[in-house]
Each structure stands twice: as C-alpha cells, then as structure tokens.
Design a protein around this motif. Structure first.
Motif, PDB file in Angstrom:
ATOM      1  N   MET A   1       0.842  -1.204   0.000  1.00  0.00           N
ATOM      2  CA  MET A   1       0.000   0.000   0.000  1.00  0.00           C
ATOM      3  C   MET A   1       0.869   1.244   0.000  1.00  0.00           C
ATOM      4  O   MET A   1       0.971   1.921   0.992  1.00  0.00           O
ATOM      5  CB  MET A   1      -0.914   0.008   1.225  1.00  0.00           C
ATOM      6  CG  MET A   1      -1.951   1.083   1.186  1.00  0.00           C
ATOM      7  SD  MET A   1      -2.717   1.408   2.777  1.00  0.00           S
ATOM      8  CE  MET A   1      -1.395   2.088   3.728  1.00  0.00           C
ATOM      9  N   LEU A   2       1.515   1.474  -1.113  1.00  0.00           N
ATOM     10  CA  LEU A   2       2.361   2.662  -1.149  1.00  0.00           C
ATOM     11  C   LEU A   2       1.486   3.911  -1.206  1.00  0.00           C
ATOM     12  O   LEU A   2       1.681   4.853  -0.463  1.00  0.00           O
ATOM     13  CB  LEU A   2       3.293   2.591  -2.353  1.00  0.00           C
ATOM     14  CG  LEU A   2       4.356   3.669  -2.416  1.00  0.00           C
ATOM     15  CD1 LEU A   2       5.242   3.624  -1.196  1.00  0.00           C
ATOM     16  CD2 LEU A   2       5.195   3.496  -3.679  1.00  0.00           C
ATOM     17  N   ARG A   3       0.523   3.866  -2.106  1.00  0.00           N
ATOM     18  CA  ARG A   3      -0.373   5.023  -2.260  1.00  0.00           C
ATOM     19  C   ARG A   3      -1.811   4.540  -2.196  1.00  0.00           C
ATOM     20  O   ARG A   3      -2.163   3.592  -2.877  1.00  0.00           O
ATOM     21  CB  ARG A   3      -0.166   5.650  -3.650  1.00  0.00           C
ATOM     22  CG  ARG A   3       0.797   6.792  -3.712  1.00  0.00           C
ATOM     23  CD  ARG A   3       0.926   7.227  -5.151  1.00  0.00           C
ATOM     24  NE  ARG A   3       1.405   6.120  -5.942  1.00  0.00           N
ATOM     25  CZ  ARG A   3       2.691   5.839  -6.098  1.00  0.00           C
ATOM     26  NH1 ARG A   3       3.607   6.601  -5.591  1.00  0.00           N
ATOM     27  NH2 ARG A   3       3.056   4.785  -6.790  1.00  0.00           N
ATOM     28  N   PHE A   4      -2.629   5.197  -1.416  1.00  0.00           N
ATOM     29  CA  PHE A   4      -4.062   4.887  -1.462  1.00  0.00           C
ATOM     30  C   PHE A   4      -4.781   6.126  -1.951  1.00  0.00           C
ATOM     31  O   PHE A   4      -4.672   7.190  -1.353  1.00  0.00           O
ATOM     32  CB  PHE A   4      -4.570   4.464  -0.080  1.00  0.00           C
ATOM     33  CG  PHE A   4      -6.056   4.303  -0.043  1.00  0.00           C
ATOM     34  CD1 PHE A   4      -6.685   3.387  -0.881  1.00  0.00           C
ATOM     35  CD2 PHE A   4      -6.836   5.070   0.796  1.00  0.00           C
ATOM     36  CE1 PHE A   4      -8.061   3.245  -0.870  1.00  0.00           C
ATOM     37  CE2 PHE A   4      -8.218   4.935   0.826  1.00  0.00           C
ATOM     38  CZ  PHE A   4      -8.833   4.013  -0.012  1.00  0.00           C
ATOM     39  N   TYR A 296      -6.272   1.095 -13.860  1.00  0.00           N
ATOM     40  CA  TYR A 296      -4.922   1.465 -13.426  1.00  0.00           C
ATOM     41  C   TYR A 296      -4.559   2.829 -13.969  1.00  0.00           C
ATOM     42  O   TYR A 296      -5.164   3.322 -14.913  1.00  0.00           O
ATOM     43  CB  TYR A 296      -3.897   0.419 -13.873  1.00  0.00           C
ATOM     44  CG  TYR A 296      -3.876   0.168 -15.361  1.00  0.00           C
ATOM     45  CD1 TYR A 296      -4.699  -0.792 -15.935  1.00  0.00           C
ATOM     46  CD2 TYR A 296      -3.019   0.893 -16.188  1.00  0.00           C
ATOM     47  CE1 TYR A 296      -4.685  -1.021 -17.293  1.00  0.00           C
ATOM     48  CE2 TYR A 296      -2.991   0.669 -17.552  1.00  0.00           C
ATOM     49  CZ  TYR A 296      -3.831  -0.297 -18.108  1.00  0.00           C
ATOM     50  OH  TYR A 296      -3.812  -0.517 -19.452  1.00  0.00           O
ATOM     51  N   LYS A 297      -3.570   3.445 -13.327  1.00  0.00           N
ATOM     52  CA  LYS A 297      -3.099   4.737 -13.825  1.00  0.00           C
ATOM     53  C   LYS A 297      -1.580   4.818 -13.707  1.00  0.00           C
ATOM     54  O   LYS A 297      -0.989   4.251 -12.783  1.00  0.00           O
ATOM     55  CB  LYS A 297      -3.777   5.892 -13.097  1.00  0.00           C
ATOM     56  CG  LYS A 297      -3.402   6.054 -11.669  1.00  0.00           C
ATOM     57  CD  LYS A 297      -3.792   7.433 -11.148  1.00  0.00           C
ATOM     58  CE  LYS A 297      -5.271   7.585 -10.852  1.00  0.00           C
ATOM     59  NZ  LYS A 297      -5.553   8.769 -10.022  1.00  0.00           N
ATOM     60  N   PRO A 298      -0.948   5.486 -14.670  1.00  0.00           N
ATOM     61  CA  PRO A 298       0.507   5.540 -14.669  1.00  0.00           C
ATOM     62  C   PRO A 298       1.050   6.486 -13.607  1.00  0.00           C
ATOM     63  O   PRO A 298       0.502   7.569 -13.388  1.00  0.00           O
ATOM     64  CB  PRO A 298       0.855   6.061 -16.057  1.00  0.00           C
ATOM     65  CG  PRO A 298      -0.348   6.803 -16.488  1.00  0.00           C
ATOM     66  CD  PRO A 298      -1.530   6.211 -15.799  1.00  0.00           C
ATOM     67  N   ILE A 299       2.092   6.053 -12.913  1.00  0.00           N
ATOM     68  CA  ILE A 299       2.804   6.916 -11.965  1.00  0.00           C
ATOM     69  C   ILE A 299       4.114   7.322 -12.621  1.00  0.00           C
ATOM     70  O   ILE A 299       4.447   8.493 -12.724  1.00  0.00           O
ATOM     71  CB  ILE A 299       3.102   6.159 -10.653  1.00  0.00           C
ATOM     72  CG1 ILE A 299       1.809   5.622 -10.055  1.00  0.00           C
ATOM     73  CG2 ILE A 299       3.836   7.047  -9.660  1.00  0.00           C
ATOM     74  CD1 ILE A 299       0.756   6.651  -9.785  1.00  0.00           C
ATOM     75  N   ASN A 300       4.849   6.332 -13.084  1.00  0.00           N
ATOM     76  CA  ASN A 300       6.081   6.594 -13.811  1.00  0.00           C
ATOM     77  C   ASN A 300       6.207   5.535 -14.909  1.00  0.00           C
ATOM     78  O   ASN A 300       6.835   4.500 -14.702  1.00  0.00           O
ATOM     79  CB  ASN A 300       7.263   6.545 -12.841  1.00  0.00           C
ATOM     80  CG  ASN A 300       8.553   6.946 -13.512  1.00  0.00           C
ATOM     81  OD1 ASN A 300       8.628   7.053 -14.745  1.00  0.00           O
ATOM     82  ND2 ASN A 300       9.591   7.143 -12.732  1.00  0.00           N
ATOM     83  N   PRO A 301       5.577   5.799 -16.062  1.00  0.00           N
ATOM     84  CA  PRO A 301       5.510   4.761 -17.088  1.00  0.00           C
ATOM     85  C   PRO A 301       6.881   4.320 -17.612  1.00  0.00           C
ATOM     86  O   PRO A 301       7.032   3.185 -18.033  1.00  0.00           O
ATOM     87  CB  PRO A 301       4.677   5.393 -18.203  1.00  0.00           C
ATOM     88  CG  PRO A 301       4.533   6.817 -17.867  1.00  0.00           C
ATOM     89  CD  PRO A 301       4.841   7.006 -16.435  1.00  0.00           C
ATOM     90  N   THR A 302       7.894   5.224 -17.538  1.00  0.00           N
ATOM     91  CA  THR A 302       9.219   4.796 -18.005  1.00  0.00           C
ATOM     92  C   THR A 302       9.783   3.702 -17.103  1.00  0.00           C
ATOM     93  O   THR A 302      10.585   2.896 -17.529  1.00  0.00           O
ATOM     94  CB  THR A 302      10.223   5.972 -18.048  1.00  0.00           C
ATOM     95  OG1 THR A 302      10.038   6.772 -16.890  1.00  0.00           O
ATOM     96  CG2 THR A 302      10.055   6.832 -19.274  1.00  0.00           C
ATOM     97  N   TYR A 306       2.697   1.638 -12.026  1.00  0.00           N
ATOM     98  CA  TYR A 306       1.279   1.954 -12.133  1.00  0.00           C
ATOM     99  C   TYR A 306       0.591   1.740 -10.785  1.00  0.00           C
ATOM    100  O   TYR A 306       1.061   0.935  -9.992  1.00  0.00           O
ATOM    101  CB  TYR A 306       0.601   1.034 -13.154  1.00  0.00           C
ATOM    102  CG  TYR A 306       1.051   1.272 -14.583  1.00  0.00           C
ATOM    103  CD1 TYR A 306       0.301   2.086 -15.425  1.00  0.00           C
ATOM    104  CD2 TYR A 306       2.218   0.702 -15.067  1.00  0.00           C
ATOM    105  CE1 TYR A 306       0.711   2.316 -16.735  1.00  0.00           C
ATOM    106  CE2 TYR A 306       2.634   0.926 -16.376  1.00  0.00           C
ATOM    107  CZ  TYR A 306       1.877   1.737 -17.200  1.00  0.00           C
ATOM    108  OH  TYR A 306       2.286   1.972 -18.478  1.00  0.00           O
ATOM    109  N   ASP A 307      -0.501   2.441 -10.554  1.00  0.00           N
ATOM    110  CA  ASP A 307      -1.352   2.134  -9.406  1.00  0.00           C
ATOM    111  C   ASP A 307      -2.596   1.409  -9.913  1.00  0.00           C
ATOM    112  O   ASP A 307      -3.064   1.694 -11.019  1.00  0.00           O
ATOM    113  CB  ASP A 307      -1.767   3.422  -8.674  1.00  0.00           C
ATOM    114  CG  ASP A 307      -0.675   3.895  -7.708  1.00  0.00           C
ATOM    115  OD1 ASP A 307       0.392   3.252  -7.663  1.00  0.00           O
ATOM    116  OD2 ASP A 307      -0.889   4.904  -7.019  1.00  0.00           O
TER     117      ASP A 307
END
Ligand SMILES: [Fe+2]
Ligand SMILES: [Fe+2]
Lengths: 313, 222
Positions: A1-4, A296-302, A306-307
């Motif tokens: 659970m890094l980000r909620f 899902y959504k990209p946090i850092n796609p490189t 994803y979350d």
C-alpha cells in the motif's frame, strides 16, 4: 500500500455500482491515518482496522475520539521550557542522540513520555501522543537533512492543532478496531477495501514509524520495534503464486456488496499482475461477485510504475 | 555506367535528405505550435486565478531548473511530462467556480473542499484525452500534496508523492510567493525571504532534499 487514492476508488465504484443511500465501508487493514482524509468528508460510515497499536492511537485521536482538544493540561505539557543541561545519561532514549534527535529534543521526548503518563483522560492522552508523533516526524526529517528547526515545539504543536481542527470537521462516522489478522471478523457493509501489501515493498517509508513505536514502548531498539510491527503486518502480505490469504479474502467479503483491492505496482509488467494477481483473485471470488473490473493509472511509465484498483461487485 | 549510377544515388540521397529536412521543420513547427497553444491556455488559467503575471510559465521554468539537479535530469521524457504538467497544473481551476477563486476572504470548510477538487478535475479531463499511459494527469493530481502527509487530495506522505509532483509543488509555491494575489496577504520579494520560507517548510510542506537543491539555485541567482 504505497499510495491509497480514496477519491479514485470512489470514482471507480460510482462508475460501476449504483450506490446505496447510506453506504458503509470496511477496511480490514490500514496504518496510515492521512489516507482517510478524503473519505472523512463523505456522509458515510467506516470501520477501520489498524493492526499496529501505536498507529491505532493516532487514528483514534484524529478520527474517532470525541473530546475537546487541546485542554490546558496538554497545552502546558507542550509549552514547557526545558533546561538543556539536563543529564543525557539518565535519558532512556540517549541511544538516539545525534542519529535522530539533539540533546534538547531527547530531553523533550523523555519529558513528554512522562507527562503523557499523567494524563488520565484516555482520549486526551491519545491526542497528546499523536501530536508528539508529528513533532518527532518533523525533527527526524530535519535532522536527517541538516536543517535547523525553524519552528519550536509549541509552534509545531499549534500548526498541527490547526490541521487537527481541519481534520475534525468531517462528516463521516468512524470506528477504529485493533484486531489481529486471525481474529478480525467480516462486516455487513457496502464496500470492503483491501490495501495490498507486498513482502518486498518498503511499505513504511520513514524511520519515524519505528522510532515512535519504540518511544511509546519506552525502548530504543529499532530492530525490535520493526520486528513487532512486521509481525502484525506479515500475515497480510500478498505473495505471487501463494494462496495463503485467499480464505481471508473469501471470509472478509462474505457480507460485503463490493470488494476492492488497491495496490501500487513496483515495476512489474502489467501482464504479470493480470496473470498472478488479478486472475487468481477473480477465480477465488467468482462465486461471491458477478462482475470485476481492473483500472490502473501511470505513476512513472518509463519505470513501469502503475497504481491499480481491482473492483468486484 | 558506374559513374552515372553513383550520380543518381547521390541525387536520390540528396532528395531524401531535403525531404527529411522539410518534414522535420514541419514537425518542429507543429510541435512548437502545440506548445504555444498550451502556454496560451495556461496564461488564461493564470488570469482566472487572479495572477497578474505568467504564473504557469514561471512555475515551469523553476520546476525544470530544479529537475535538472535531480535523478530525472537524464530522462527527457520525464522532463517533458514535468514541463507539460507545470504549464497545465491549475487547469482544473477553470472548472471550479470563478467567484470562489476570487473570493477575498480566506477559504473555509466546504469552500476549501471545493478548491481541492481542481486537482481531480484536471486529472480526470486530461486522462480522457491523453490515454492510460501518460503520467501528466497523475503529476497534476498531486501538486498540492505535502511532504508531511497533510496535503490533498490523497494526503500522501514523503516519497509516496512522485518526484515530479514534489518538484511542481515547490515551484508553484515559489511563484505564488513572488506574486500579489487577492487572498494571499504576504508577498515575498527577495530570494532571501523565499529561502527563509522554504527552510521553515522543509519537512512540512516540501521535500527537504528538494528544498536544499532549490536554495542553492536561488543563492546562485542572487
Ligand atoms: Fe493548484
Ligand atoms: Fe499554481
């Protein structure tokens, strides 16, 4: 659970489910109290299980306790001016000198711990402790980066008091429980939310978590502190290819109209998550829910970060 | 026979090079037009927000300077995302009531909550256009998060907040400190005053590491 991401979960639920008029939620495992801030504005009921006692105190203080805060007793305890020449050798936290805290800060920590013992009202005591937690956070971080503290303890106190007042302006009703993994019971609810934790995920990203836990226990051994915390969290670990938690999910979803699994990806490809996480969960909850949806959504796609939210309804 | 073959080959290559050159020029012009368009939209947002200057442009400049000193300096893709996100960071404000933004009173209760939604509105609308693999909407979502976990919308703490959003937060604040807006009482004029403010917010509002980087940049400017 890094980000909620509470509002994202809400959107996902609202996009797929016709919400009941009086929704209630169950979180079987949560330990970062700020994660509730967004949800606290909803007119909903929440049952939050916090398996780590030192954090449960903070949850209760911010979201549950009904008490006037702070009272004069608490204020006085924070406004003491301590003599810096206090003997460090008699300080139970002296091992942390120059690692996390200065001599004067340690004197405060010793004094505050003793002062907290004198506060008879449990709710007030919990408020007091949760403010100490914020001050500790501030000191640890600033010492780490070599900043002189721009704020004095009572200034930080009043800063977080304002924050506290903001947080308490909430509409939601919370109950905070402290069950262990084995003893927690399913709740009759609209939504049960699982924040997945992975074994190799550095889920607690700063030392203050462990330092505070040890301070509360009156000791300085951080390995010990970490161990006691991990013991509580370990049963919740999601391991790829391991089905040990599946009976837990099945049990926890028994009385829930929907179930959500939220997690932060750590560079593993999307397809692997689909194969080793999404599919097995879909299989195990197949008899419980008709539909499932993965977003899902990209946090850092490189870096392939994803979350994710996997919703069952 | 052989010579004419080489002549033809050279001519073909020259022709291809010329075509490529023209195509590239066209693309560069098109890209620049898109960039300018985004900047134009950003400056509309600045006015709606009550700024008397090109706030988004300033935020972008500061953010990129900071980013050049971090681990993302080598990733042109991430830098580009940060640039776009900086330009459009407050676009959600267009969707929040105009009079609310211009309100002279300090914001309270439900109004504060409404203001917070500008991060989500921006993310949602941009996400629909940009698709599922673009990080710009997420960067914008978190530009009001705080290092100590008391920001919005998700109250993320420390490194839970992606680096680009942490940089954007600090750049946004510096630009705001340098401007006079209706509901912002204090205006910070000198870099020295800004440095003092940044120091006092290290570990609270801002990533302490980025504060260090920013301070050394500001000191060089002096
Ligand atoms: Fe903003
Ligand atoms: Fe801004």
């Amino acid at each position: 659970m890094l980000r909620f991401q509470a509002s994202w979960l809400m959107e996902t639920i609202m996009d797929n489910i016709t919400e009941s008029s009086d929704p209630n939620w169950h979180f079987p495992c949560l330990w970062k109290f700020t994660a509730l801030e967004w949800l606290s504005h909803l007119n909903n009921k929440f049952i939050i299980n916090v398996p780590i006692h030192s954090q449960a105190i903070i949850f209760k203080s911010w979201f549950y306790n009904q008490n006037p805060f702070p009272d004069s007793e608490v204020m006085r305890a924070f406004n003491q001016v301590l003599n810096t020449s206090i003997d460090i050798n008699s300080n139970p936290f002296k091992d942390w000198l120059d690692i996390y805290f200065s001599k004067q800060q340690l004197a405060y920590l010793q004094y505050w711990r003793e002062a907290s013992g004198d506060i008879r009202d449990i709710a007030l005591k919990e408020s007091f402790l949760s403010i100490v937690y914020q001050v500790m956070n501030y000191w640890i971080i600033n010492n780490k980066y070599g900043f002189e503290n721009a704020l004095t303890p009572d200034q930080i106190f009043s800063f977080y008091y304002k924050k506290y007042a903001e947080f308490r302006e909430h509409n939601a009703k919370f109950s905070i429980t402290e069950f262990d993994y084995d003893t927690i019971l399913p709740e009759n609810c609209s939504h049960v939310v699982f924040n997945l934790v992975f074994k190799d995920e550095d889920f607690i990203d700063d030392d203050s978590f462990f330092v505070y836990n040890a301070w509360l226990g009156g000791y300085t051994d951080l390995k010990e502190s970490k161990k006691t915390i991990i013991e509580k969290i370990k049963p919740y670990y999601f391991e790829f290819g391991n089905t040990k938690n599946f009976s837990f999910y099945k049990r926890m979803t028994e009385k829930a109209n929907s179930a959500s699994f939220c997690w932060s990806g750590t560079g593993i490809s999307l397809n692997l998550y689909k194969r080793f996480l999404v599919k097995p969960l879909q299989d195990v909850l197949d008899g419980t829910y008709k539909h499932s949806k993965l977003v899902y959504k990209p946090i850092n796609p490189t870096k392939k970060q994803y979350d994710f939210i996997l919703l069952f309804y | 026979m052989q010579i004419s073959f080489y002549v033809i080959l050279v001519l073909i290559l020259l022709w291809l090079a010329f075509r490529y050159y023209r195509l590239e020029k066209k693309i560069i012009r098109a890209v620049k037009r898109n960039f300018d368009m985004i900047s134009a939209i950003a400056s509309i947002v600045d006015r709606v927000e009550g700024y008397n200057k090109d706030h988004a442009k300033e935020v972008t400049e500061i953010a990129l300077k900071i980013a050049q000193k971090t681990s993302m300096a080598s990733s042109s893709e991430q830098l580009l995302s940060l640039e776009m996100a900086s330009k459009l960071h407050d676009i959600g404000m267009l969707m929040v009531m105009n009079d609310l933004i211009k309100s002279r009173q300090s914001l309270r209760g439900d109004h504060v909550f409404l203001m917070k939604i500008h991060t989500l509105l921006a993310e949602n609308y941009l996400k629909q256009e940009l698709g599922l693999t673009d990080e710009i909407p997420s960067i914008i979502r978190w530009h009001h998060e705080r290092w100590d976990g008391f920001g919005y919308p998700d109250s993320l703490k420390g490194i839970q907040i992606p680096l680009q959003s942490r940089i954007l937060a600090i750049a946004d604040s510096i630009s705001a400190m340098r401007s006079q807006r209706n509901y912002r009482r204090k205006q910070y004029k000198t870099n020295e005053e800004i440095i003092t403010e940044l120091k006092s917010q290290a570990g609270l509002q801002f990533d302490p590491n980025l504060v260090n980087i920013t301070i050394s940049l500001l000191e060089k400017e002096e």
